[in-house]
Design a protein around this motif. Structure first.
Motif, PDB file in Angstrom:
ATOM      1  N   VAL A 323      45.506  31.811  62.777  1.00 21.06           N
ATOM      2  CA  VAL A 323      43.772  31.948  62.213  1.00 21.06           C
ATOM      3  C   VAL A 323      43.467  30.865  62.458  1.00 21.06           C
ATOM      4  N   LYS A 324      41.910  30.276  61.958  1.00 25.38           N
ATOM      5  CA  LYS A 324      41.913  28.942  61.393  1.00 25.38           C
ATOM      6  C   LYS A 324      40.483  29.271  61.596  1.00 25.38           C
ATOM      7  N   LEU A 325      39.473  28.730  60.678  1.00 27.39           N
ATOM      8  CA  LEU A 325      38.618  29.094  59.480  1.00 27.39           C
ATOM      9  C   LEU A 325      37.431  27.723  60.061  1.00 27.39           C
ATOM     10  N   ASP A 326      36.643  28.283  60.704  1.00 28.80           N
ATOM     11  CA  ASP A 326      36.051  26.652  60.775  1.00 28.80           C
ATOM     12  C   ASP A 326      34.725  26.695  60.162  1.00 28.80           C
ATOM     13  N   ASP A 327      35.058  25.919  59.014  1.00 28.91           N
ATOM     14  CA  ASP A 327      33.499  25.884  57.846  1.00 28.91           C
ATOM     15  C   ASP A 327      33.148  24.369  58.246  1.00 28.91           C
ATOM     16  N   SER A 328      33.041  23.520  59.304  1.00 27.75           N
ATOM     17  CA  SER A 328      32.899  22.442  59.165  1.00 27.75           C
ATOM     18  C   SER A 328      31.242  22.546  59.940  1.00 27.75           C
ATOM     19  N   ASN A 329      30.495  21.338  59.492  1.00 29.00           N
ATOM     20  CA  ASN A 329      28.803  21.358  59.372  1.00 29.00           C
ATOM     21  C   ASN A 329      28.392  21.196  61.220  1.00 29.00           C
ATOM     22  N   ARG A 330      29.148  21.226  61.961  1.00 25.19           N
ATOM     23  CA  ARG A 330      29.187  21.194  63.377  1.00 25.19           C
ATOM     24  C   ARG A 330      27.833  22.672  63.955  1.00 25.19           C
ATOM     25  N   THR A 331      26.753  22.709  64.899  1.00 26.71           N
ATOM     26  CA  THR A 331      26.695  23.775  64.584  1.00 26.71           C
ATOM     27  C   THR A 331      27.251  24.819  65.786  1.00 26.71           C
ATOM     28  N   PRO A 332      26.810  26.298  65.085  1.00 23.86           N
ATOM     29  CA  PRO A 332      27.718  27.354  65.803  1.00 23.86           C
ATOM     30  C   PRO A 332      27.800  27.526  67.365  1.00 23.86           C
ATOM     31  N   GLY A 333      26.953  26.457  68.265  1.00 23.27           N
ATOM     32  CA  GLY A 333      26.614  26.681  69.676  1.00 23.27           C
ATOM     33  C   GLY A 333      27.747  25.376  70.197  1.00 23.27           C
ATOM     34  N   TRP A 334      28.022  23.600  69.474  1.00 22.22           N
ATOM     35  CA  TRP A 334      29.384  22.988  69.374  1.00 22.22           C
ATOM     36  C   TRP A 334      30.748  23.657  69.546  1.00 22.22           C
ATOM     37  N   LYS A 335      31.013  25.308  68.250  1.00 21.73           N
ATOM     38  CA  LYS A 335      32.312  25.406  67.905  1.00 21.73           C
ATOM     39  C   LYS A 335      32.215  26.655  69.271  1.00 21.73           C
ATOM     40  N   PHE A 336      31.742  27.032  70.055  1.00 23.88           N
ATOM     41  CA  PHE A 336      31.827  28.006  70.699  1.00 23.88           C
ATOM     42  C   PHE A 336      32.074  27.154  71.908  1.00 23.88           C
ATOM     43  N   ALA A 337      31.908  26.228  72.181  1.00 26.82           N
ATOM     44  CA  ALA A 337      32.241  25.566  73.888  1.00 26.82           C
ATOM     45  C   ALA A 337      33.471  24.578  73.041  1.00 26.82           C
ATOM     46  N   GLU A 338      33.975  23.752  71.872  1.00 27.06           N
ATOM     47  CA  GLU A 338      35.230  23.993  71.654  1.00 27.06           C
ATOM     48  C   GLU A 338      36.690  24.603  71.581  1.00 27.06           C
ATOM     49  N   TYR A 339      35.910  25.367  70.905  1.00 30.46           N
ATOM     50  CA  TYR A 339      36.894  26.857  71.117  1.00 30.46           C
ATOM     51  C   TYR A 339      37.393  27.397  72.577  1.00 30.46           C
ATOM     52  N   GLU A 340      36.213  27.534  73.259  1.00 28.88           N
ATOM     53  CA  GLU A 340      36.459  28.255  74.611  1.00 28.88           C
ATOM     54  C   GLU A 340      37.037  27.182  74.875  1.00 28.88           C
ATOM     55  N   MET A 341      36.888  25.456  75.167  1.00 34.26           N
ATOM     56  CA  MET A 341      37.836  24.335  75.844  1.00 34.26           C
ATOM     57  C   MET A 341      39.138  24.017  75.168  1.00 34.26           C
ATOM     58  N   LYS A 342      39.573  25.001  73.831  1.00 38.33           N
ATOM     59  CA  LYS A 342      40.646  24.803  73.165  1.00 38.33           C
ATOM     60  C   LYS A 342      41.645  26.418  73.795  1.00 38.33           C
ATOM     61  N   GLY A 343      40.434  27.020  74.699  1.00 36.58           N
ATOM     62  CA  GLY A 343      41.494  28.889  74.774  1.00 36.58           C
ATOM     63  C   GLY A 343      42.038  29.235  73.756  1.00 36.58           C
ATOM     64  N   VAL A 344      41.028  28.938  72.591  1.00 37.50           N
ATOM     65  CA  VAL A 344      41.789  30.228  71.969  1.00 37.50           C
ATOM     66  C   VAL A 344      41.502  31.995  71.954  1.00 37.50           C
ATOM     67  N   PRO A 345      42.106  32.788  71.822  1.00 42.64           N
ATOM     68  CA  PRO A 345      42.116  34.104  72.680  1.00 42.64           C
ATOM     69  C   PRO A 345      41.030  34.903  71.334  1.00 42.64           C
ATOM     70  N   VAL A 346      40.656  35.170  70.194  1.00 36.12           N
ATOM     71  CA  VAL A 346      39.928  36.078  69.997  1.00 36.12           C
ATOM     72  C   VAL A 346      38.861  34.711  69.153  1.00 36.12           C
ATOM     73  N   ARG A 347      37.046  34.867  68.901  1.00 37.07           N
ATOM     74  CA  ARG A 347      36.544  34.480  68.065  1.00 37.07           C
ATOM     75  C   ARG A 347      35.631  35.233  67.522  1.00 37.07           C
ATOM     76  N   ILE A 348      35.516  35.272  66.185  1.00 36.22           N
ATOM     77  CA  ILE A 348      34.990  35.938  65.147  1.00 36.22           C
ATOM     78  C   ILE A 348      33.858  35.119  64.827  1.00 36.22           C
ATOM     79  N   GLU A 349      33.159  36.060  64.351  1.00 32.99           N
ATOM     80  CA  GLU A 349      31.231  35.394  64.086  1.00 32.99           C
ATOM     81  C   GLU A 349      31.081  36.234  62.740  1.00 32.99           C
ATOM     82  N   ILE A 350      31.004  36.411  61.426  1.00 34.12           N
ATOM     83  CA  ILE A 350      30.374  36.594  61.096  1.00 34.12           C
ATOM     84  C   ILE A 350      28.701  35.606  60.179  1.00 34.12           C
ATOM     85  N   GLY A 351      27.679  36.574  60.017  1.00 32.44           N
ATOM     86  CA  GLY A 351      26.416  35.980  59.992  1.00 32.44           C
ATOM     87  C   GLY A 351      25.997  36.934  58.694  1.00 32.44           C
ATOM     88  N   PRO A 352      24.617  36.438  57.816  1.00 39.95           N
ATOM     89  CA  PRO A 352      24.359  37.724  57.726  1.00 39.95           C
ATOM     90  C   PRO A 352      23.806  39.155  58.165  1.00 39.95           C
TER      91      PRO A 352
END
Length: 475
Positions: A323-352
Motif C-alpha cells: 500500500v502507498k499513501l500519496d500525501d504529495s501536493n499534487r492535485t487529486p486529478g493528477w494523482k488519479f491519472a498517475e495511478y491509473e497509468m501505473k495500473g494500481v489495482p485499488v484506489r482509496i479516497e478519504i475526504g472530509p
C-alpha cells in the motif's frame, strides 16, 4: 481534470497503433528506459518490482519442489559452447563474443545466451553415482542474445530470466520433471498474472536447439498475436552423451543421465501489459502489482483527513498489503491519472465528507467501479476485492482467447482469418506445411494440440494430415 486528460493523451490508443501504445506505456508508466547501448534497457524500480513478484512466486514453487539456486559464470569458452552441435547451430546468429583490451590471446569467450553447456560441464564433474541424483538446479540471471529487432521486455539483447537445469537417472523422471515445470508456469498465469496460457508441445521445427521435445506456455495478446511466454525442454541423454555425464547405478552399470531445462523471462512483463492494459495505461493484476492499494487524501491539508489516511495506511500495511499513501501536493486529478497509468489495482479516497459519514471511496482500476465502504470494513473486505479483481481479469482474458480461437478446414479460410488475428486450429501434414504457411502469411505453429484431426487431408499440401496445430502470428 484537465491535468488528468493531458496525461492520458500522451498514450497512443491501442486500436490506433498497438505497437506504439505498448512503447508509450512502458515509458509513461515508468517501467523502463532506454540505455545508451541499442537493444539494452534500464529496468526502472516499478518495472523491476513486477519481476521481483514473479521471482518470489516461482522461487517458492521451485524450492517447494526440491530445486536449489546456483549461479554460473556469465562467459562460456568457445570450445565448450561448440560441444553440442544442434545447440550451437541454433544460437549461432545470436552469439555475442567478448573482446578484451588486455592483450589476452587465449580462447574466445561467449557471453552466455543460455547456460546448458555450463551446467553440463559442472554436472560431469560432480556426478558419479546414482546416489548423486537427481540434481535439480535453478539460476536467476541475465543472458545476452544479439537480436536484430528489439522491443522492451519482449525481445532484447539482454534480458532477465530464470533457467532450470536438472539431471535424472531415468527417462520417466526427466519427462515428469519437464511436464511438472510446465504445470508450474501454467499455474503462475492462473495465480499471479491472470493470464490463461495455452500449453502444449512444440513442433520439430519450433523446438529448442538440442532438445528432444519442447513444451511451451502461449498467451494471446489484445491485438490477436501470440506470445511464447515460457518453455520446458526434455533433452533425453543427448547433452549427457556430448558432455559425458555418467553415473554408476545400483547394479554397478555405467549410464548416461537424462536431462531437462526450463525457463521464463521478463517477457512475462510484456505479456501482462499487452493482455490487460487499456487506453489509460497499465491494468495490473493485484497479486503481481508492486503497489496494490493507493490511498489519496482529499483536502490533505486538513489534519483529520491526514490522520485517518495514515491510520488506514498503517492498518493495511500491517495486514500485509502493498500500500502507498500519496500525501504529495499534487492535485487529486493528477494523482488519479498517475495511478491509473501505473495500473494500481485499488484506489482509496478519504475526504472530509467521507469522514463525516464514516466511509471511504474505493475504486477498482480494471472496471473503474466505485463503492462507498465503511471505514471499519476496509481491512476485512480488501482480500475479496483483490481476489474478485484477479478473477475478473482472468475471465476477461479467457473470454478473449475463446472468442478469438478459430478452426480452419481450408487454406483460404486460414489465410483470411490470420489477417484478423487470433489462434487458428488446423490439421497439417508436417514441416513442409509449416514452412509454406510461414512464407505465405508469417504465421507459426505455437503448439501441437491434443485434439482429433480437423480434416483428414492437410489443407496446405493436400497430403495426409498427422496432427492438429494451433497457429498464430507471434511476437
Amino acid at each position: 481534470m484537465n491535468e488528468n486528460k493531458k496525461l492520458v493523451e500522451t498514450i497512443t490508443a491501442r486500436d490506433v497503433d498497438f505497437a506504439q501504445w505498448y512503447t508509450d506505456l512502458c515509458l509513461k508508466a515508468e517501467l523502463m528506459d532506454y540505455s545508451d547501448a541499442k537493444g539494452f534497457i534500464i529496468y526502472r524500480p516499478y518495472g523491476y518490482a513486477i519481476w521481483e513478484n514473479i521471482q518470489k512466486y516461482l522461487d517458492n514453487r521451485f524450492k517447494e519442489t526440491g530445486h536449489e539456486n546456483v549461479y554460473m559464470p556469465m562467459v562460456i569458452t568457445e570450445s565448450l559452447f561448440q560441444k553440442e552441435k544442434d545447440h550451437v547451430d541454433g544460437f549461432a546468429p545470436e552469439t555475442a563474443f567478448m573482446t578484451t583490451s588486455s592483450g589476452d590471446e587465449g580462447e574466445r569467450l561467449i557471453i552466455r545466451p543460455t547456460s546448458e553447456v555450463l551446467f553440463c560441464q559442472h554436472y560431469a564433474k560432480i556426478v558419479s553415482s546414482y546416489r548423486d541424483l537427481p540434481k535439480k538446479y535453478n539460476q536467476w540471471c541475465s543472458v545476452v542474445r544479439w537480436e536484430k529487432t528489439t522491443r522492451p521486455f519482449l525481445r532484447g539483447k539482454e534480458f532477465l530470466w530464470q533457467e532450470g537445469h536438472t539431471i535424472h537417472q531415468t527417462e520417466l523422471e526427466a519427462r515428469t520433471e519437464t511436464l511438472d515445470m510446465l504445470s508450474i508456469y501454467n499455474q503462475l498465469g492462473k495465480d499471479l498474472l491472470a493470464i490463461p496460457f495455452v500449453t502444449g508441445r512444440k513442433t520439430e521445427k519450433e523446438k529448442f536447439a538440442g532438445a528432444v521435445e519442447t513444451y511451451a506456455i502461449e498467451a494471446l495478446m489484445h491485438d490477436g498475436k501470440a506470445l511464447q511466454s515460457g518453455t520446458s525442454h526434455y533433452f533425453g541423454s543427448g547433452f549427457a552423451e556430448a558432455f559425458d555425464i555418467k553415473y554408476q547405478d545400483k547394479d554397478n552399470l555405467v549410464k548416461h543421465v537424462f536431462q531437462t531445462s526450463w525457463g521464463v523471462s521478463t517477457r512475462l512483463i510484456g505479456a501482462v501489459i499487452m493482455v490487460h492494459g487499456d487506453d489509460e495505461g497499465l491494468v495490473l493484476p493485484p497479486f503481481v502489482a508492486p503497489t496494490q492499494i493507493v490511498i489519496i487524501p482529499i483536502q490533505s491539508q486538513k489534519p483529520e483527513v491526514m490522520a485517518a489516511s495514515t491510520e488506514l495506511y498503517n492498518s493495511l500495511k500491517q495486514a500485509g498489503f502493498r500500500v502507498k499513501l500519496d500525501d504529495s501536493n499534487r492535485t487529486p486529478g493528477w494523482k488519479f491519472a498517475e495511478y491509473e497509468m501505473k495500473g494500481v489495482p485499488v484506489r482509496i479516497e478519504i475526504g472530509p465528507r467521507d469522514l463525516a459519514n464514516g466511509v471511504v471511496t474505493i475504486t477498482t482500476r480494471h472496471n473503474r467501479a466505485k463503492a462507498l465502504v465503511s471505514k471499519i470494513d476496509v481491512l476485512t473486505s480488501m482480500p475479496s476485492i483483490l481476489q474478485n479483481m484477479h478473477d475478473d481479469l482472468y475471465q476477461k482474458a479467457l473470454n478473449h482467447v475463446q472468442s478469438n480461437t478459430f478452426t480452419a478446414t481450408t487454406y483460404d479460410a486460414f489465410k483470411d482469418q490470420i489477417e484478423k488475428g487470433g489462434y487458428i486450429k488446423m490439421s497439417i501434414s508436417g514441416e513442409a506445411a509449416e514452412l509454406i504457411i510461414k512464407a505465405d502469411v508469417q504465421a507459426t505453429a505455437r503448439v501441437i494440440l491434443d485434439e482429433p484431426l480437423v480434416t483428414e487431408l492437410c489443407p496446405v499440401t493436400g497430403e495426409k494430415a498427422t496432427q492438429t496445430i494451433l497457429f498464430a502470428r507471434a511476437y
